[in-house]
Design a protein around this motif. Sequence first.
Motif, short mmCIF file in Angstrom:
data_model
loop_
_atom_site.label_atom_id
_atom_site.label_comp_id
_atom_site.label_asym_id
_atom_site.label_seq_id
_atom_site.Cartn_x
_atom_site.Cartn_y
_atom_site.Cartn_z
N MET A 1 27.92 42.24 38.54
CA MET A 1 29.10 42.07 39.39
C MET A 1 29.48 40.58 39.39
O MET A 1 29.75 40.03 38.35
CB MET A 1 28.83 42.54 40.83
CG MET A 1 28.22 43.91 40.93
SD MET A 1 29.36 45.29 40.54
CE MET A 1 30.26 45.42 42.07
N GLU A 2 29.44 39.93 40.55
CA GLU A 2 29.84 38.53 40.58
C GLU A 2 28.66 37.57 40.51
O GLU A 2 28.84 36.37 40.41
CB GLU A 2 30.67 38.23 41.83
CG GLU A 2 29.90 37.81 43.06
CD GLU A 2 29.27 39.01 43.73
OE1 GLU A 2 28.49 39.74 43.06
OE2 GLU A 2 29.54 39.20 44.92
N ALA B 1 26.57 36.34 42.57
CA ALA B 1 26.44 35.32 43.61
C ALA B 1 25.02 35.20 44.15
O ALA B 1 24.65 34.19 44.75
CB ALA B 1 27.39 35.64 44.77
N ALA C 1 31.52 37.22 33.88
CA ALA C 1 31.75 36.78 35.26
C ALA C 1 30.46 36.27 35.91
O ALA C 1 30.40 35.13 36.37
CB ALA C 1 32.38 37.90 36.08
N THR D 1 29.44 32.42 36.99
CA THR D 1 29.02 32.19 38.37
C THR D 1 27.72 31.42 38.41
O THR D 1 27.57 30.41 39.12
CB THR D 1 28.80 33.54 39.08
OG1 THR D 1 30.00 34.27 39.05
CG2 THR D 1 28.36 33.33 40.52
#
Lengths: 251, 251, 251, 251, 251, 251, 251, 251
Positions: C181-182, C184, C214, C218
């Motif tokens: 996903m991102e 983070a 992505a 990040t």
Amino acid sequence: MNEPQLRKLLEQVRTGRTTVAAALKKLGHLPFESLDFATVDHHRSLRCGFPEVIYCPGKTTPQVLAIAGKLLARKGNLLATRAEPALYRAFKKKYPKAKYEKLARAITVRQVRARPSTHTVAIVSAGTSDLPVAEEARVTAEIMDQRTQTFYDVGVAGIHRLLAHAEALREAKVVVVVAGMEGALASVVGGLVEVPVVAVPTSVGYGASFGGLAPLLTMLNSCAAGVSVVNIDNGFAGGYIAARINRLAEG
Amino acid sequence: MNEPQLRKLLEQVRTGRTTVAAALKKLGHLPFESLDFATVDHHRSLRCGFPEVIYCPGKTTPQVLAIAGKLLARKGNLLATRAEPALYRAFKKKYPKAKYEKLARAITVRQVRARPSTHTVAIVSAGTSDLPVAEEARVTAEIMDQRTQTFYDVGVAGIHRLLAHAEALREAKVVVVVAGMEGALASVVGGLVEVPVVAVPTSVGYGASFGGLAPLLTMLNSCAAGVSVVNIDNGFAGGYIAARINRLAEG
Amino acid sequence: MNEPQLRKLLEQVRTGRTTVAAALKKLGHLPFESLDFATVDHHRSLRCGFPEVIYCPGKTTPQVLAIAGKLLARKGNLLATRAEPALYRAFKKKYPKAKYEKLARAITVRQVRARPSTHTVAIVSAGTSDLPVAEEARVTAEIMDQRTQTFYDVGVAGIHRLLAHAEALREAKVVVVVAGMEGALASVVGGLVEVPVVAVPTSVGYGASFGGLAPLLTMLNSCAAGVSVVNIDNGFAGGYIAARINRLAEG
Amino acid sequence: MNEPQLRKLLEQVRTGRTTVAAALKKLGHLPFESLDFATVDHHRSLRCGFPEVIYCPGKTTPQVLAIAGKLLARKGNLLATRAEPALYRAFKKKYPKAKYEKLARAITVRQVRARPSTHTVAIVSAGTSDLPVAEEARVTAEIMDQRTQTFYDVGVAGIHRLLAHAEALREAKVVVVVAGMEGALASVVGGLVEVPVVAVPTSVGYGASFGGLAPLLTMLNSCAAGVSVVNIDNGFAGGYIAARINRLAEG
Amino acid sequence: MNEPQLRKLLEQVRTGRTTVAAALKKLGHLPFESLDFATVDHHRSLRCGFPEVIYCPGKTTPQVLAIAGKLLARKGNLLATRAEPALYRAFKKKYPKAKYEKLARAITVRQVRARPSTHTVAIVSAGTSDLPVAEEARVTAEIMDQRTQTFYDVGVAGIHRLLAHAEALREAKVVVVVAGMEGALASVVGGLVEVPVVAVPTSVGYGASFGGLAPLLTMLNSCAAGVSVVNIDNGFAGGYIAARINRLAEG
Amino acid sequence: MNEPQLRKLLEQVRTGRTTVAAALKKLGHLPFESLDFATVDHHRSLRCGFPEVIYCPGKTTPQVLAIAGKLLARKGNLLATRAEPALYRAFKKKYPKAKYEKLARAITVRQVRARPSTHTVAIVSAGTSDLPVAEEARVTAEIMDQRTQTFYDVGVAGIHRLLAHAEALREAKVVVVVAGMEGALASVVGGLVEVPVVAVPTSVGYGASFGGLAPLLTMLNSCAAGVSVVNIDNGFAGGYIAARINRLAEG
Amino acid sequence: MNEPQLRKLLEQVRTGRTTVAAALKKLGHLPFESLDFATVDHHRSLRCGFPEVIYCPGKTTPQVLAIAGKLLARKGNLLATRAEPALYRAFKKKYPKAKYEKLARAITVRQVRARPSTHTVAIVSAGTSDLPVAEEARVTAEIMDQRTQTFYDVGVAGIHRLLAHAEALREAKVVVVVAGMEGALASVVGGLVEVPVVAVPTSVGYGASFGGLAPLLTMLNSCAAGVSVVNIDNGFAGGYIAARINRLAEG
Amino acid sequence: MNEPQLRKLLEQVRTGRTTVAAALKKLGHLPFESLDFATVDHHRSLRCGFPEVIYCPGKTTPQVLAIAGKLLARKGNLLATRAEPALYRAFKKKYPKAKYEKLARAITVRQVRARPSTHTVAIVSAGTSDLPVAEEARVTAEIMDQRTQTFYDVGVAGIHRLLAHAEALREAKVVVVVAGMEGALASVVGGLVEVPVVAVPTSVGYGASFGGLAPLLTMLNSCAAGVSVVNIDNGFAGGYIAARINRLAEG
């Protein structure tokens, strides 16, 4: 040379069956023979027939002058690429033999002069704005003692401009094609000649050139199979590889 | 030849001062001399010393067989790249002389056999997964009558594997370097030899290889100046260019 | 060792002042000491404390089995990554000691068993879909004799899930963070611990993940300074580096 | 809820002035309420053993001076990265203990001096133009009390330059590799050592470097498994992570 | 014309059955008829009905003036695009007939005046910041003797602004749509008219416009099938193609 | 029509000075005249002279059949693009007039037959693998009643193949150029003709084509100014725009 | 520390069995320790008014069933996105209340039924191929008890189709716009309404859509300022955010 | 309104059953009611409750002043974004009521003052360098009469800084998250609140941020489903959308 072989060699030295000189020579064929007793650049000079080139951007003027000093001390020729006029002025003051190729933004110092090559490196460029890169290729090939012939401003939008030179082009042993915009020139030249073509994309162009990405991809995807490619705006690499190839043709 | 010259030539033909044959020959030097009276591929064959290669993907089996038929009729050798085994089986049935290089996924038909080259094309590859591309380069160079020597599985993670072959590598006149992952092998080889290096990036690798973009950029940015690059996975181009260069070295 | 030193050493051998064994040992400290007399992989095994791993994709089953045979003959442990179940079945038949880590898609063969590490490699993952990559990291670290502790499904969308484990996390000497996903999670973990964090982006995600680009970006841009990054989906690299670091902590 | 408040609440529970239910409700607002008794940065300082670093770009000189003032008041050391000379002059005027690492563009203020580490962080760089980034890594590691050793200008185009240092490199507990162009140095170093390698790509290079994308991808795709990567030109991150790892090795 | 045909023609000249003039005319139909006896640009002028345009960036003022001199000597009209005011001042001094289109950054010299076209080229732009590109399109079409009508500042965020002009738009024979930001205007216009739409993306926009990539992709993906696209910010190409199309409509 | 005008018109209707029919007609000139009382597609048909095309991918067979039914009820011609053979079989069963263009993967239904155009749309393609896209362009132009002429397999690697057709090409009023690989063909054709060129990049090619990105960028950056570009593999758009342009030329 | 433990600790403080200092120390491990008395998902459920959704890809059927079981035990509603029909069949067998939204590929289980919202979430889509994503948005908003109204197949190529619904659109409190190809629909809708617009790009389109990158960039660059964007094909996010916004409007 | 309905209405006007005023009102509900009789911007003002904003870059000072003059004449408020100080000084001279938000680089002119909103727009930013963008969001929301609360410098590297504000954050009805570097803050905030989160990526960061691409992708891929995204550095859009949402919450 594996361990048993090495052990055997040392035994032969010990027992006098091999002289130190002979052992030294044998060990000298290892890839690392000269790691310490030759300076780095001298080593490359020996190996590749040309002293290391100075790529000026990101180096201070004193750094460039110092590196140049070391290289010139070995009596070879020198090429400093991407040199701003101000750098050249400082260079010239210290090394009066230096010459400046303005369009190519290159400093050359010629301390030895070899017999120029019999064969020719052709340098073809698409538009006026590609000239700095094309000239960098030319200057590079010439300081490496290769004869060059230039065909400038013969982009594919007027294909007849290029075709008019087809015969002359075919006499070269290697062709450097310098082109921005869409870079199609490399494919067309690649279809006209039977020698290796080194393609140099340039960053000349409108927005979707993306800094030269467009001609780079064009050239990599060339349908003409004899085309290989170097970095964007890297005229030096184009001239250098062409010189290597032409030297081979020289025999 | 400009208009007045052309007019003059025609006048000479008219008045008998020039024979038709001589005029024909003069006109034949124009870039377009053979536009119609030579078939396309024969023309290329004359020009480049090698018949057009068949790139099989996107072509049906009947299309490939038909093209092959035309090409073989001219008695030259043939290379069909990226040929699936099924295609080969159909090919073999029709052209029994065909051979299949399984790893390279290439069909070759040899109708003439030239004296192999004196010099050698070295083909270096980084990992086992790069072999299909490296083999395509090898097969291409060999069908073009060039002698090859392969150095497989000598990636830079164990630099000693490569260095062990440095001496042998330096005997080649041109080196094809095939590497996926990060493609660093091209730079290291480029620093070891003084002949042209043709780098072929492969799509072998984890995610951020982005289908070969990573080694492609690596090779284009090589700090070793003698490296030029062809398309991702394009072993054919690597072998073809190397053959062109090696032929030059042959004299 | 430079030429005069090498000459001197050989002289000492010749005159008996140095034994062959001593000379051999001295020469062995050169970077190239074992170029030929050790096989490639054994060499790496000596150097890095772990046998070469087999990356299975792009290799045929016979190729994998053959490489495995050579490696196992040296009595070390083995890790084959990205192995499909079918490959494992063939592997198991030939090497009955093999085990299959299904989620990690890894085959392991343990022939020696070291004392497990005192310290712990923490492996943190964001979502259930990241488990294959996280498990590959875990399996890798464990076959390298490192103790691991896993913290799965603690993505940042529910930050309390992660914070609940903060104390436990801080007891590890190195943390592998696996997230798609991102991505983070790497930054948040990086802010919680004072040990090195190795971030592994995964290709899990919707369209604009662009195959893992992505989370890769990040993690590279993490505002938490202790985070370094490996390739997309490369759980092996994450586990391997963490094992190297943890081994250092072991003293 | 800060510590005194928490203490007060517990006292109230103890003395019966607050019921357990009421206290529970108040505490239920956690997990985030109890953070006030540490200032943000002090908290990190306690947690990670090093005060927050000031990244200067995008901050005005007064902002940098104010942040520095708060940080220095806690008597720790300070590092301000990417500081222009003008900023340093203002800094020096206010904090006379400040020192400027010109090449690294870093300001350091040393208020405490720990015993330097036993082990060494090696910092390897490819070219002269990569020095600012390499130096930022060195300065960072040193202000974190780690001993460093630098190996500069040892790019892979002349692999012997690097190999000459192989033995020295292997004595470090962690290696930071800084390289632009194609970034191949990280892979070669990764193959030579058995400790963690932190790779820092730089934006040095011709067009198709795309601002450092090329070496970034190279390093992420490294075939040498011990290599992890930080952001382009982020020498600080390289030095910081290496310091963290080296500290672990210190025990 | 193939070889037998050419031979036959020459025979006819020789025997007087064909006059030199007739032969010349026949040969003149070859694609290359005028390779040498016409200068490159004149040739294009004949072929395309418009003299070569000067793209000024990357050319020095003297280069531009020299090229302009050659072109103007042939008595046609001239367009110099992307000309800075300083360049214009030098230009005006030498060629007093020159006019400067400030917003379009274009120099025009009109030496001949054709009857303006009956039909109209509509030029539509989205925002005030797109005006320089739109104006470049307008100036280009006008120097090619096409009548234009402009519809500026009619972006899709207020679709009624555009719809208010729908009827007028439908009277044009070709529409140039110039838009930055997201470039959606091209699709909406493409849905309103039944004539060809030439879309010109501009680099106007916030970060994720990526220098015009966003509107470029928008326009290429237009769901309105009559839209074709030119390079980012290339108002010249937009105007030029529209002029070509409008001229066709003229009959 | 603004509010006062609208009020005035209504007053005229009220007072009988304008008939309802006349008012209706006047209101019909508004851009929105037929928003509700005409079905969507009929509206487009009126406006653009051609019924909406069915783009088949992502639609189920029943969806395609239903849409086709509605469109055919209006007695116009129909084009369904990217139709798999299975879809065609279902289509043919329901609409026996349907024909299948196999290479183009297009279904056509011709219910009306207009006089074919006087002028010609030329369709040029680079390689055999580009044929499906080129054929889609041809079929599209023809169902729009335009005469076409195809020039297939005339890529720039053998430039003479293209030049041999230069004269014929120049007789077309618009040229569609379909090319994959590096897409250089568009520039060369753009330099040969003086009519609009619509370039269609294809996804045919090796790795660094990146799914057609390479020829797309090539074409966008064409140094030949008359070239505009449509989406990758979008032969339909190429044919559609060419038909629009050719229709204009028809007068 | 979960709630009973916290309660117990406070009791101990109250009764003097634990000192304040000891309690303080235990609590000092916060901020994250007290999270255990809520299960992860239940916590989110409390906080956000909606149970966690199951994103099915990358999860095995047993994993999905197990997670669903836990979530359903809490008596809330459930949404499982991107569920293949086969997964649904297994799901239905175990949880007979499950319903399948075929086009949306979503499983829903409704255990509680709230009063539907007064206000409406409008869902607008450009083409038939965008329906799966639009439907996912609709299903998501509805399972969150929001009333929806759909406006499908109203792409900008026929702007009147959209305008015909302008009035209805303006009655919604939030609009979800789903569009592939060039995604221009979001800008046009953004210009028509005064409520928030959530744009969902889809991967529907020809080559240069690059898997949805084109509409993604279009929407991010929208000149209509009320438009925010979610991930490619992420209809769930579109519906979820719209539901959050609509709920706010509900008061 | 379809044709029969329109015809019927006109008939009713004609026969007096409907008054002109009533007909006018009915027709006024059409989407195009005010196309001509309202100026463009006034129209938007009516429709969206806020005058058009001036985006200053690419506009000359006179252009900005002229547009401002027209807008201010309507007695609404004004916002000019990305205004350089020099532009402000000229602006202030002409419109003395103008105020300059220095950090936000925004000019505001307040001519009417509405009752501020009851609810709050929270604006959260990660680092000091993100302040200009965050401030632009704040200024935008405030000129739209929304109450704001800012939470600056609460990046995820020290997650406790953010968590300390969790309760306050949860009182907002909408949250704008502004973050550069890796942009992870949006996901963490998205997991903490149950209201819509509008994420604004910034271009703050090291090389691999690629001008804000990294946080943009992070935010688009957020695992927290309530997050939607606007363009890089587009604080205006963030504030604008948040204001729209907050206004809905206001009822």
